[in-house]
Design an enzyme around this catalytic site. Structure first.
Site, PDB file in Angstrom:
ATOM      1  CE1 TYR A  16      -4.756  -1.953   4.660  1.00 36.40           C
ATOM      2  CE2 TYR A  16      -3.551   0.085   4.302  1.00 36.40           C
ATOM      3  CZ  TYR A  16      -4.216  -1.026   3.800  1.00 36.40           C
ATOM      4  OH  TYR A  16      -4.318  -1.215   2.439  1.00 36.40           O
ATOM      5  CB  SER A  26      -0.890   0.005   1.248  1.00 39.74           C
ATOM      6  OG  SER A  26      -1.543   1.245   1.443  1.00 39.74           O
TER       7      SER A  26
END
Length: 278
Positions: A156, A143
């Protein structure tokens, strides 16, 4: 040298929606056969049907990547359907919002079992099959938050930094082998991952603010993201940044490796507050 995607066999996790579903169509359009995996069997069947209509062989597999035993037996099922594997795309992932002191340990562990251990276990299961090929490739979805780490995304970001570190080290280990590896860092792609995120320990006001913020930031069409990722696989790029927002943020991070978050907030015209709304 361009990697031959056509006539290959790709395993894609998280294939029922978002980037995974778009990757299935982009690869099928190039003549790549598919083994699609996801927990959502209903939506997975629809993705498989659309890919099949492009003239490639497609199998659909119900899979929870957090289930190590299920991952361990998946290669046998894929071989039974396709006879080989040349591409592995570790795309499955979930989101968890909340500051560190808000996030419950059980939620933190839940996210890591999917986002990190799912990647590790799938790679361990399929790497022996990939090594049999004259040329094979792995694409691991990290990401933008595997390069920058916003407040309110502690779990995350930790998982995506872990995917990045695992991928880069493994790529170095695979040098000289038939297997290439691309680590992918998408920016704001218009998928349901943010809407479906767990928001651990957050107040109703914080949940509403977080959802509104993501609605504004997630702009890039999944099909455009998938096309960029497939191009990265074809050209065996070591790292792929998906979206202009990712490119801009990484540029700032390179210039200001410690203070990048303060700079990014200032560029966005936001007050520099260390909150989950960051």
């Amino acid at each position: 040298m361009r990697f031959p995607v056509g006539e290959g066999v790709a395993v894609i996790t998280g294939a029922a929606s978002g980037i995974g579903a778009a990757l299935a169509q982009a690869l099928a359009a190039r003549g790549c056969h598919l083994a699609l995996a996801d927990l959502n069997e209903a939506d997975l069947a629809g993705v498989a049907a659309r890919a099949t209509a492009r003239g490639v062989r497609v199998s659909a597999h119900r899979l929870d990547v957090a289930d190590a035993d299920a991952v361990r037996v998946l290669p046998e099922a894929v071989l039974a359907e396709h006879g080989r594997v040349s591409i592995l795309v570790n795309n499955a992932g979930v989101a968890l919002a909340g500051r560190f002191e808000q996030v419950a340990p059980a939620d933190f562990e839940w996210l890591f079992r999917i986002n990190f251990w799912g990647v590790v276990n799938m790679t361990r299961a399929f790497l022996p099959l990939l090594r049999r090929e004259k040329a094979a490739h792995i694409a691991n979805l990290s990401s933008l938050f595997g390069i920058i780490a916003p407040p309110g995304q502690v779990a995350y970001a930790a998982s995506k930094f872990a995917v990045r570190g695992f991928s880069e080290a493994l790529r170095h280990e695979l040098e000289g082998s038939p297997v290439g590896l691309t680590v992918v860092h998408p920016g704001g792609v218009r998928t349901s991952i943010a809407a479906n995120a767990r928001r651990s320990g957050m107040s109703n006001a914080e949940v509403a603010a977080d959802a509104k913020r993501w609605e504004h930031l997630l702009r890039l069409d999944p099909a455009a993201a998938a096309e960029r990722i497939v191009q990265g696989i074809e050209w065996r790029e070591k790292r792929v940044l998906v979206g202009r927002d990712a490119q801009r943020a990484v540029f700032v991070q390179r210039l200001f490796p410690v203070e990048y978050w303060r700079v990014l907030r200032r560029l966005a015209g936001r007050p520099n507050r260390n909150t989950s709304r960051g």
